[in-house]
Design a protein around this motif. Structure first.
Motif, PDB file in Angstrom:
ATOM      1  N   SER A  67       0.823  -1.211   0.000  1.00  0.00           N
ATOM      2  CA  SER A  67       0.000   0.000   0.000  1.00  0.00           C
ATOM      3  C   SER A  67       0.857   1.261   0.000  1.00  0.00           C
ATOM      4  N   ARG A  83       0.546   4.262  -2.677  1.00  0.00           N
ATOM      5  CA  ARG A  83       0.325   5.654  -2.267  1.00  0.00           C
ATOM      6  C   ARG A  83       1.435   6.566  -2.775  1.00  0.00           C
ATOM      7  N   LEU A 124       0.125  10.143  -2.440  1.00  0.00           N
ATOM      8  CA  LEU A 124      -0.709  10.189  -1.238  1.00  0.00           C
ATOM      9  C   LEU A 124       0.022   9.680   0.001  1.00  0.00           C
ATOM     10  N   ARG A 162      -4.063  13.309 -10.161  1.00  0.00           N
ATOM     11  CA  ARG A 162      -4.915  12.424  -9.375  1.00  0.00           C
ATOM     12  C   ARG A 162      -6.378  12.603  -9.788  1.00  0.00           C
ATOM     13  N   LEU A 184      -8.006   5.911  -8.079  1.00  0.00           N
ATOM     14  CA  LEU A 184      -7.646   5.104  -6.914  1.00  0.00           C
ATOM     15  C   LEU A 184      -8.890   4.510  -6.271  1.00  0.00           C
ATOM     16  N   MET A 217      -9.899   2.193  -2.928  1.00  0.00           N
ATOM     17  CA  MET A 217      -9.360   1.723  -1.660  1.00  0.00           C
ATOM     18  C   MET A 217     -10.126   0.499  -1.178  1.00  0.00           C
ATOM     19  N   ASP A 249      -6.424  -0.877  -4.416  1.00  0.00           N
ATOM     20  CA  ASP A 249      -5.721  -1.355  -3.221  1.00  0.00           C
ATOM     21  C   ASP A 249      -6.665  -2.240  -2.398  1.00  0.00           C
TER      22      ASP A 249
END
Length: 621
Positions: free
Chosen positions: A58, A62, A67, A98, A104, A106, A188
């Motif tokens: 992770s 990131r 991030l 982004r 992204l 999560m 992720d």
């Protein structure tokens, strides 16, 4: 191998990560969490980054998405289509990268979705400004985007995240992540918190959209079967270093690093029962204790003195395949022999005979809202027997477990434990209640929530011993014995739960349950939140305790692969009812009920066909 477009040597990759290092400063020391990671993703290509918790998966994701939390610093190079991303300001990340170039997803959609915004507004806010000039246009576009991810009911746009199921929330999160049509999607652990059938639907959705749009995909996961079914190539990460890289199907059939092989063999297969699950001794080292030399050396079966001299480089062993193992050419035949030996199936296990320790008859539980959690449920558990209760969230599994230990009161039916009627615990005599507590104990999914974070492990275990056996003369000696029984060192007694790994905390929870010397342990999703290697350790521990103590188990889980390894009989629950039961091998090999067949089809299999084959009753979850 999946059939998505892949980058070739003549094409520049969409994403090129070179010598990525992420460091954390602690006082005067600097600790490397990720060390010199190199990876590429082509347009339309899916890569997987796999490894245990603490491997740096992770953190790597990131860093690529800009991030990283405060206190962490990334160096090296992250190029997207030739443009360097490291060093951009947060404003530049938000304005031009982004969301627009990199999306992204999560693990927990609640971390992505604003809980006080309606789902349509969340998606609309993520759109490019030119997509909607008015609020009405924004809602219309949001409804269209939600339909793209399988939410065809327009009213969902007007609901808040808390009003949706986990699968629906994840779909909203995916719609928001894709709203600006990014060229690279980072997912992720996008399905870890979901039921097996919902997991399959979400992964199939991500794969279908990725292929249709020609996006690059980085999938972060600890589940190798998921990675192999989703990805063209896989990177195996351990303690912040890449130990192996290659085509997913080749890594699946013939891994080129001992760590990759150990992870593969830790995965419980669903198609056969093994004599024993493989587990990796020890745990992933923390950044401040990473050894000199090969980072996996202290846990490696084949390590020699040379492995501790210097960290081996990631080098090409075969075309398109890289390994960071000094001895891989010498030990490869031994690794193949080990895999063949371990994968030999165990003969079918016959269910136990004899009088039941637990007998449940026509049990029902209706909550005040009118929801039937359990409806006419009947089960039996005999002495020294292990049974499984499987089903998705909402099937009634946990309600049944809570009624067995007196945490819920049944609406109807009967529960008899060790010959004592316990349907209403308030009516059970005190002496009988004490006897039942010493007969049946429960181990929950999250040990941290069931252990007092302010108390040491020793205090917790000592309290359990003296509560159930006040005549104990030397409680500290009993605590040490319990810790030894679950494979923990005596000094763990001085530590608090927050200082332990997830696997260690679960062992402490098991030790506390064993303090009463029970005949039956109820394991309510007790291994579902653990890495596969730690899961194997805990399952092998439970198997050893059963052999030594004659303990029986009730495994409550949605994972049929785990059930295959540890139980003789299984009950399948759906919407509060038992829809199928029988010997585990027979139910898994030849299911009679369509719901059981659906659960089996939804279990990760490790090939691309798993995501494309139709499943009965599939649809938005």
């Amino acid at each position: 191998m999946n059939t998505s477009i892949k980058a070739t040597s003549s094409q520049a990759p969409l994403l090129a990560v070179k010598d990525l290092t992420v460091q954390r400063r602690s006082g005067e020391s600097v600790q490397a969490i990720v060390s010199s990671v190199n990876l590429t993703v082509g347009s339309g290509e899916a890569i997987g980054i796999v490894g245990e918790s603490g491997s740096g998966k992770s953190v790597t994701a990131r860093a690529i998405a800009g991030l990283l939390p405060r206190g962490l610093r990334a160096t090296g190079s992250v190029e997207l289509d030739g443009s360097e991303l490291l060093g951009l300001s947060e404003r530049e990340w938000r304005r031009s990268v982004r969301g627009t170039e990199i999306g992204l997803i999560m693990q927990d959609p609640f971390t992505m979705l604003n809980p006080i915004m309606r789902c349509g507004d969340i998606v609309a806010e993520s759109l490019q400004p030119e997509r909607h000039r008015t609020r009405r246009q924004g809602r219309e576009e949001a409804v269209r985007r939600l339909a793209e991810v399988g939410i065809t009911d327009p009213s969902v746009a007007d609901r808040y995240p808390f009003q949706l199921s986990g699968g629906m929330r994840q779909r909203v999160g995916i719609a928001a992540a894709l709203a600006r049509d990014p060229r690279l999607l980072i997912a992720d652990e996008p399905s870890t918190a979901l039921d097996v059938t919902t997991q399959r639907d979400i992964l199939a959705l991500i794969k279908r959209i990725q292929a249709a749009r020609g996006m690059g995909l980085i999938l972060i996961t600890h589940d190798l079967r998921v990675a192999f079914s989703m990805c063209d190539r896989a990177y195996v990460l351990y303690a912040g270093s890449v130990l192996e890289q290659g085509p997913a199907d080749q890594l699946d059939t013939a891994p080129l690093h001992p760590y990759s092989q150990a992870l593969l063999l830790s995965e419980p297969p669903i198609d056969r029962r093994l004599h024993k699950l493989v587990s990796i001794a020890g745990s992933v080292p923390s950044p401040d204790t990473i050894p000199h030399g090969c980072v996996f050396g202290p846990r490696c079966t084949w390590a020699e003195a040379a492995c501790g001299q210097a960290a081996p480089a990631l080098v090409e062993v075969e075309p398109g395949r890289e390994s960071a193992c000094l001895r891989i050419l010498a030990i490869r035949p031994e690794m193949q022999d080990q895999r063949r030996e371990i994968e030999q199936p165990h003969p079918p296990v016959e269910p136990a005979a004899g009088k039941p320790v637990v007998a449940v008859r026509a049990l029902s539980k209706v909550y005040g809202t009118g929801v039937k959690a359990c409806d006419d449920v009947s089960i039996e558990v005999r002495a020294n027997e292990s049974i499984g209760i499987v089903g998705e969230s909402g099937s009634g599994k946990t309600s049944l477990a809570r009624m067995l230990v007196g945490l819920e009161e049944p609406t109807g039916g009967s529960i008899v434990i060790d010959g004592i009627e316990v349907t209403s615990w308030q009516r059970v005599k005190r002496a009988d209640r004490q006897r039942i507590r010493s007969t049946v104990q429960i181990v929950f999914q999250d040990p941290y929530s069931s252990l007092n974070p302010m108390r040491t492990v020793g205090w917790t275990l000592r309290e359990a011993v003296l509560t159930h056996r006040p005549e104990t003369v030397d409680a500290d000696k009993e605590v040490a014995r319990l810790l030894d029984e679950v494979g923990l060192e005596p000094n763990v007694a001085q530590r608090r739960p927050g200082g332990l790994s997830g696997g260690m905390r679960q062992r402490v929870a098991i030790a506390r349950a064993l303090a009463t010397r029970p005949r039956l342990l109820i394991c309510d999703e007790s291994v579902s939140a653990l890495d596969v290697s730690v899961q194997a350790q805990v399952l092998n521990l439970l198997g050893r305790l059963r052999d030594e103590r004659g303990i029986g188990y009730v495994f409550i889980t949605h994972d049929l692969a785990v059930v295959r390894q540890v139980t003789e009989r299984v009950y399948v629950m759906h919407r509060g009812r038992v829809v199928e039961s029988g010997p585990t091998d027979r139910v898994i090999d030849a299911p009679k009920d369509p719901y059981t067949a659906k659960l089996l089809a939804s279990a990760p299999r490790g090939d691309a066909g798993w995501l494309t084959e139709p499943t009965a009753g599939s649809g938005p979850a």
